[in-house]
Design an enzyme around this catalytic site. Sequence first.
Site, PDB file in Angstrom:
ATOM      1  N   HIS A 150     -35.941 -24.637   5.474  1.00  0.00           N
ATOM      2  CA  HIS A 150     -35.970 -22.931   6.499  1.00  0.00           C
ATOM      3  C   HIS A 150     -34.253 -22.940   7.007  1.00  0.00           C
ATOM      4  O   HIS A 150     -33.321 -23.147   7.737  1.00  0.00           O
ATOM      5  CB  HIS A 150     -36.645 -22.951   8.091  1.00  0.00           C
ATOM      6  CG  HIS A 150     -37.087 -21.606   8.345  1.00  0.00           C
ATOM      7  ND1 HIS A 150     -36.807 -21.590   8.876  1.00  0.00           N
ATOM      8  CD2 HIS A 150     -38.100 -21.209   8.049  1.00  0.00           C
ATOM      9  CE1 HIS A 150     -37.244 -19.953   9.322  1.00  0.00           C
ATOM     10  NE2 HIS A 150     -37.789 -19.919   8.555  1.00  0.00           N
ATOM     11  N   TYR A 151     -34.390 -21.521   6.939  1.00  0.00           N
ATOM     12  CA  TYR A 151     -32.918 -20.742   7.329  1.00  0.00           C
ATOM     13  C   TYR A 151     -32.567 -21.532   8.414  1.00  0.00           C
ATOM     14  O   TYR A 151     -31.719 -21.142   9.532  1.00  0.00           O
ATOM     15  CB  TYR A 151     -32.608 -19.677   7.119  1.00  0.00           C
ATOM     16  CG  TYR A 151     -33.962 -18.401   8.294  1.00  0.00           C
ATOM     17  CD1 TYR A 151     -33.359 -18.526   9.591  1.00  0.00           C
ATOM     18  CD2 TYR A 151     -34.460 -18.225   7.656  1.00  0.00           C
ATOM     19  CE1 TYR A 151     -33.941 -17.192   9.873  1.00  0.00           C
ATOM     20  CE2 TYR A 151     -35.387 -16.895   7.842  1.00  0.00           C
ATOM     21  CZ  TYR A 151     -35.215 -16.374   9.723  1.00  0.00           C
ATOM     22  OH  TYR A 151     -35.784 -16.232  10.612  1.00  0.00           O
ATOM     23  N   ARG A 152     -33.867 -21.493   9.824  1.00  0.00           N
ATOM     24  CA  ARG A 152     -33.535 -21.649  11.519  1.00  0.00           C
ATOM     25  C   ARG A 152     -32.922 -23.310  11.509  1.00  0.00           C
ATOM     26  O   ARG A 152     -33.016 -24.222  10.700  1.00  0.00           O
ATOM     27  CB  ARG A 152     -34.399 -21.654  11.741  1.00  0.00           C
ATOM     28  CG  ARG A 152     -35.570 -20.139  11.896  1.00  0.00           C
ATOM     29  CD  ARG A 152     -36.663 -20.074  12.945  1.00  0.00           C
ATOM     30  NE  ARG A 152     -36.236 -18.615  12.889  1.00  0.00           N
ATOM     31  CZ  ARG A 152     -37.924 -18.268  13.009  1.00  0.00           C
ATOM     32  NH1 ARG A 152     -38.683 -19.050  13.000  1.00  0.00           N
ATOM     33  NH2 ARG A 152     -38.415 -17.167  13.550  1.00  0.00           N
TER      34      ARG A 152
ATOM     35  N   CYS B  85     -36.920 -17.051   1.590  1.00  0.00           N
ATOM     36  CA  CYS B  85     -37.471 -18.136   2.604  1.00  0.00           C
ATOM     37  C   CYS B  85     -38.041 -18.655   2.879  1.00  0.00           C
ATOM     38  O   CYS B  85     -39.671 -18.105   2.406  1.00  0.00           O
ATOM     39  CB  CYS B  85     -37.571 -16.305   3.125  1.00  0.00           C
ATOM     40  SG  CYS B  85     -37.696 -16.881   5.519  1.00  0.00           S
TER      41      CYS B  85
END
EC number: 3.1.15.-
Length: 184
Positions: free
Chosen positions: A128-130, A2
Amino acid sequence: MCVAPTPSHLVWVDCEMTGLNPERDELLEVAVVVTDKDLLPLDEGVNVVVSPSSEALGAMDNYVARMHRVSGLLDELSNGVPVSEAQAMVKEYITKHVKTGGIMSGNSIATDRLFITRYMPDVHAILHYRMIDVSSIKELAVRWAPEIYSGAPNKKGGHRAMADVLESIAELAYYREHFLTGTA
């Protein structure tokens, strides 16, 4: 892993593939443009044609093969680069603007992310994971503001990665101006 998002820049991605299943289908083309928070491209971006395996090409269904033939992409595959080289080019471009934590953006971006994760893990690692998925905003407009949806720009990209990226940026700019305008 992350990583913290880079607050202002968006990493716009579109992939063209031999199909929609990353377990058996392969990348054919990847385009990336980084924009600032106001959706202004920082430069012309990067567009890479990838040389797929003959097995992946042979397994394409007729609909996908016709789509890529009409777009001209199939004719360019002989000049494509190996996916490892494409990954290096895409990563180099992104990290020129965003070291880590870039927010992946585009239309129906979850499918693109699956292919990036499988075939370009070094690129996936710096994102990013978003995600910002313009198609989700479009679906909200269809339901909550059909008059705004009906005025959205028409897509003409013809299933070429860079044209699709630029159209996605323009589409979000439209929704930002006409739909996402409320004040608190």
